[in-house]
Write a protein that holds these residues in place. Sequence first.
Motif, PDB file in Angstrom:
ATOM      1  N   GLU A  94       0.837  -1.207   0.000  1.00  0.00           N
ATOM      2  CA  GLU A  94       0.000   0.000   0.000  1.00  0.00           C
ATOM      3  C   GLU A  94       0.867   1.251   0.000  1.00  0.00           C
ATOM      4  O   GLU A  94       0.536   2.238  -0.659  1.00  0.00           O
ATOM      5  CB  GLU A  94      -0.916   0.006   1.226  1.00  0.00           C
ATOM      6  CG  GLU A  94      -1.863  -1.183   1.316  1.00  0.00           C
ATOM      7  CD  GLU A  94      -3.015  -1.099   0.332  1.00  0.00           C
ATOM      8  OE1 GLU A  94      -3.197  -0.042  -0.288  1.00  0.00           O
ATOM      9  OE2 GLU A  94      -3.725  -2.111   0.184  1.00  0.00           O
ATOM     10  N   GLY A  97       2.854   1.362  -3.392  1.00  0.00           N
ATOM     11  CA  GLY A  97       1.992   1.695  -4.517  1.00  0.00           C
ATOM     12  C   GLY A  97       1.284   3.030  -4.366  1.00  0.00           C
ATOM     13  O   GLY A  97       0.535   3.445  -5.254  1.00  0.00           O
ATOM     14  N   GLY A  98       1.489   3.709  -3.254  1.00  0.00           N
ATOM     15  CA  GLY A  98       0.850   5.014  -3.050  1.00  0.00           C
ATOM     16  C   GLY A  98      -0.648   4.900  -2.836  1.00  0.00           C
ATOM     17  O   GLY A  98      -1.398   5.846  -3.111  1.00  0.00           O
ATOM     18  N   THR A  99      -1.107   3.756  -2.355  1.00  0.00           N
ATOM     19  CA  THR A  99      -2.551   3.565  -2.158  1.00  0.00           C
ATOM     20  C   THR A  99      -2.938   3.505  -0.677  1.00  0.00           C
ATOM     21  O   THR A  99      -4.089   3.231  -0.361  1.00  0.00           O
ATOM     22  CB  THR A  99      -3.030   2.268  -2.842  1.00  0.00           C
ATOM     23  OG1 THR A  99      -2.193   1.189  -2.384  1.00  0.00           O
ATOM     24  CG2 THR A  99      -2.935   2.362  -4.341  1.00  0.00           C
ATOM     25  N   SER A 272       2.841   9.767  -1.745  1.00  0.00           N
ATOM     26  CA  SER A 272       2.994   8.636  -2.639  1.00  0.00           C
ATOM     27  C   SER A 272       4.385   8.048  -2.539  1.00  0.00           C
ATOM     28  O   SER A 272       5.376   8.745  -2.578  1.00  0.00           O
ATOM     29  CB  SER A 272       2.755   9.097  -4.072  1.00  0.00           C
ATOM     30  OG  SER A 272       3.066   8.079  -4.962  1.00  0.00           O
TER      31      SER A 272
END
Lengths: 282, 323
Positions: A94, A97-99, A272
């Motif tokens: 997470e 992946g910048g999520t 991010s």
Amino acid sequence: MNANAHRRPVPPTGWAAVRAAATACSAGGLRGRRLLGLVTLVGLPLVVQVVLLVFGEGRGSAFASFAQRVDNAYLRAIVPLALIFLGTAAFGDEWEGGTAHYLLGAPLPRRALVLGRFLAAVRRALLLLLPSLALLFVLCVAPHAGALAHYLPDALIVLGAMSLAVLAYTAVFLLLGLWLRRSIMSAFLYVLVFEGLIGNLPSGFSALSISFHARNLLWRGTDAEAFRPVLLQKLGLEPPGVVASLVTLLVFTGLALGAAAFVLQRKEFTGSGQQAESTPGA
Amino acid sequence: MSGAAVAPAAAQPAAGRAPCELKVDRVSRWYGDVLALDAVDFSFAPGVTGLLGPNGAGKSTLIRLLVGLARPGDGAVRLDGQPVANNLDALARIGYVADSEGIYEELSARRFVADQARVRGFAGTAADARAEACLLRVGLGDALDRRCGGYSKGMRQRLKLAQALLHDPDVLVLDEPLNGLDPVMRRDFIRIIRELGDAGATVVVSSHVLHEVEAMTNSIVLLHHGQVLAEGTVAHIRDLLDTFARRIRVLTDRPRDLARELLTHEQLLSGLQMTEGGVILETLRPDRACAQLQQIAAAGAVRVWAVDPLDEDLASVFAYLVD
């Protein structure tokens, strides 16, 4: 105070929150090159066994050969290696992946996020490992007439003990993935140095080793020679009982998940591709 | 200026939605030794508010505090009096469109948004229906089942907006939402954002492109070096700038004669510049300067074709304030 609330559903709580955290946005965990790599890893002993069978060298020892492969291949290498990637990825992906903001911004309790992601990773790991172990059991035992049915209870014990090892490893690596920037490297060091070296020393350290307790459960449950803690017995030390190892693995799992929930509670998303800060303020 | 609520032009909440107050209450935040926000104190009222500032101004830090992704070092961000940080009730009322391009590449748009709907409390087929409705609203109806990994940047922006709209948030925070959008998409985005503001939601839009913010709202907050430099409407902020000379371009058939006339009123001028077809005058008293121009034109000494204030736009205001 919030007149708009009547149009808005109430976010899930309790088990529903855990389920939502387990399913939301986690489909990427077992796809692409990572899936290929992990399938190759867990499939390698099967290929070796098929080759041995073809050349007539894998038929001699029934359950003993299965136990030997479980110990040498799965317990010492495949399970920890596979779980390094699956466990650390439960949260590490997470941030990479910048999520992470989707997770941390969700109106779900942080402990539900940890438990949900843990269960999702465990599910993936078991889906990957258990069929492979079952197939290996069949390949090792089936050539012997009547052996499949005879050794089936032992095989179930192996699957159960390995599942417990999966729980503990997943929890530990999930914690590392959440806590440390270089979580995969740290997890490798843990497996190589602690599990592989210190954890096998005939000392109190072995009691802190996941593989030691998993192997002890396998030995206590199946009495297979491959799992016998030979070194410990040579030194006249009594290996722990089934309950002690069972409880130890569950305590390992619980402590790691508790620590992960604590870390996540303090976690922040700072952008991010960045790991999060844990302590605001100067 | 601190402490006053921003009053956007379109701040009237629609019937059915209670206005909410998003208050930044003396918030400071450090990253190590770097002070990213310094005792920032103001409120966002319902409607659209533009959050402006150069790189490093503290916009991203403030946005993460607004949506609960980070915690203040000092002070608090409060939604209707309740702290946002670690507050699930507050998070349930907030939608967020991140600047980050991070997205779940392996999922289809439909699956991604439906998963988010379940996280927000929609169950079963209601989650799927809500996801589809939001994707249609942002114009992704043709790509519902495509993998997000194959989406263009503009499509990703729309996808992020769709997931932020799922729960009809009281507060919607958008970080550089128009990045990567083509002109048609920009127009659609701006329309949706304005609609949300008109409907009474508190919408915060961060951007470094000033004319984009002007297209969405007249209400702005200017951040610089972690502090609120100014807040209010563009006109209001411009009025605060009495210490800065304003530039007015005057188009005329005889620039030299006009300049000569203006120089007889030296007390009105801070500067005068000849240009092609006219002059640009700088004045601290724009109203009196314009009145004087009218008199000059009425006297017939020169013909004045146009009088244009050159720095009433947001870019000029921002440049003044920062410089």
